[in-house]
Design a protein around this motif. Structure first.
Motif, PDB file in Angstrom:
ATOM      1  N   THR A   2      64.514 127.450  94.597  1.00 53.99           N
ATOM      2  CA  THR A   2      63.474 126.461  94.861  1.00 53.99           C
ATOM      3  C   THR A   2      63.539 125.327  93.839  1.00 53.99           C
ATOM      4  N   ALA A   3      63.448 124.093  94.347  1.00 62.94           N
ATOM      5  CA  ALA A   3      63.489 122.922  93.458  1.00 62.94           C
ATOM      6  C   ALA A   3      62.078 122.616  92.977  1.00 62.94           C
ATOM      7  N   THR A   4      61.761 123.052  91.775  1.00 62.17           N
ATOM      8  CA  THR A   4      60.448 122.802  91.189  1.00 62.17           C
ATOM      9  C   THR A   4      60.525 121.608  90.242  1.00 62.17           C
ATOM     10  N   PRO A   5      59.361 120.980  89.919  1.00 61.72           N
ATOM     11  CA  PRO A   5      59.390 119.871  88.957  1.00 61.72           C
ATOM     12  C   PRO A   5      60.013 120.250  87.620  1.00 61.72           C
ATOM     13  N   ALA A  79      55.086 109.350  83.083  1.00 59.18           N
ATOM     14  CA  ALA A  79      55.678 108.258  83.861  1.00 59.18           C
ATOM     15  C   ALA A  79      55.487 106.917  83.159  1.00 59.18           C
ATOM     16  N   LEU A  80      54.304 106.692  82.585  1.00 55.07           N
ATOM     17  CA  LEU A  80      54.057 105.432  81.865  1.00 55.07           C
ATOM     18  C   LEU A  80      54.957 105.319  80.641  1.00 55.07           C
ATOM     19  N   TYR A 130      68.722 116.658  94.181  1.00 52.54           N
ATOM     20  CA  TYR A 130      67.913 117.800  93.741  1.00 52.54           C
ATOM     21  C   TYR A 130      66.479 117.359  93.431  1.00 52.54           C
ATOM     22  N   GLN A 131      66.337 116.191  92.802  1.00 50.55           N
ATOM     23  CA  GLN A 131      65.006 115.676  92.515  1.00 50.55           C
ATOM     24  C   GLN A 131      64.225 115.410  93.801  1.00 50.55           C
ATOM     25  N   ILE A 143      58.461 113.257  88.294  1.00 49.87           N
ATOM     26  CA  ILE A 143      59.812 113.412  88.823  1.00 49.87           C
ATOM     27  C   ILE A 143      60.161 112.226  89.714  1.00 49.87           C
ATOM     28  N   ARG A 144      59.168 111.710  90.459  1.00 50.70           N
ATOM     29  CA  ARG A 144      59.426 110.547  91.308  1.00 50.70           C
ATOM     30  C   ARG A 144      59.845 109.346  90.467  1.00 50.70           C
TER      31      ARG A 144
END
Length: 303
Positions: A2-5, A79-80, A130-131, A143-144
């Motif tokens: 499973t691709a988790t963060p 993200a910032l 994958y991301q 992640i985005r």
């Protein structure tokens, strides 16, 4: 698997370490501004990926006594931080490119830079794929944003190849620093959009209209209440929150109203997994916020 963060963030750190080492060699060998820009971006990728890893791990922690709504906004903060790094990287690249334009330096040994850039494109394509899986599963804003940065790397590495071919092989002077400036502008554009998303979460911006209307349509399919109003929505990391009021007949008992709320919550949680829902019941005729009723539920029912 499973691709988790968290796994996506670890993959990002590993990719940044690999690409940083390869690009350091290529930048030293070629002296290319475009390759230097790519190296600078990869170093900042590593820092940003480490911050992203910390952010998603903190965001994944359950709610506690001091953070009753969870820790999801750690992702927006991460993200910032990435936005600041991307902006600093773009500024450095632009300054170095302008210096190269005025000095007239030419990149050397283009083969090394081209080979490294091709390898970087392959690694980055695998990472972003994958991301994408992790984002689809969790909606993680950190992640985005990290993926946006690596997507810009695809253009950056293609630009490096083009710059080295044009300047060193085709003898088109100035191509390398011009591509460096173009890459810097692209990074700034991506940083701007990433900042808008992160700030929107920190400021509790409402869901997009399409998602709100889908939520209301889902609620409208459940019988037992007259109308829905005062819908408020927000997101915190991968966690969504929604609260609203419903009007029920004034003659309905508390137990009956409770059953309606339970049915609403079950349907909405099934259609919008991971959403924390709070519903307030009003008797028909009660107006909490004059002039601000939300009529979409009735419209969708054809009332």
């Amino acid at each position: 698997m499973t691709a988790t963060p968290t796994r996506a963030a670890i993959a990002s750190v590993c990719a940044a370490l690999l690409l940083g080492g390869l690009k350091a060699y290529a930048a030293w060998t070629t002296g290319s501004v475009a390759m230097l820009a790519s190296l600078s971006d990869s170093v900042l990728d590593l820092i940003a990926s480490l911050v992203t890893l910390a952010g998603v791990r903190i965001a994944a922690q359950p709610a506690d006594a001091n953070h009753r709504f969870g820790h999801g906004k750690a992702e927006a903060l991460a993200a910032l931080f990435q936005v600041v790094l991307i902006s600093a990287s773009a500024t450095f690249i632009a300054v170095r490119a302008i210096e190269r334009l005025t000095s007239g330096e030419v990149a050397a040994d283009p083969e090394a830079g081209i080979i490294v850039s091709v390898i970087a494109i392959g690694v980055t394509l695998l990472l972003t794929a994958y991301q994408a899986r992790a984002i689809a599963a969790s909606g993680s804003i950190a992640i985005r944003t990290d993926r946006l940065h690596y997507q810009s790397d695809l253009l950056l590495n293609a630009g490096v190849i083009a710059a080295l071919v044009l300047e060193s092989v085709l003898r088109l002077r100035g191509a390398d620093p011009v591509f460096g400036i173009g890459i810097a502008l692209w990074l700034l554009w991506g940083a701007w959009h990433a900042a808008i998303d992160a700030i929107g979460q920190l400021m509790d911006r409402e869901w997009p209209q399409e998602k709100r209307r889908a939520f209301i349509a889902c609620a409208a399919a459940i019988p037992g209440f007259e109308s829905l109003h005062d819908l408020r929505t927000r997101s915190s990391g991968s966690q969504d929150f929604a609260q609203f009021h419903i009007h029920v007949p004034a003659t309905m008992s508390v137990a009956e109203a409770h059953d309606v709320v339970e049915a609403l919550e079950a349907r909405l949680e099934a259609e919008f997994p991971g959403t924390e829902i709070l519903i307030h019941v009003d008797p028909e005729g009660q107006v909490d916020r004059p002039g601000e009723p939300l009529r979409e539920a009735n419209e969708l029912r054809g009332a």
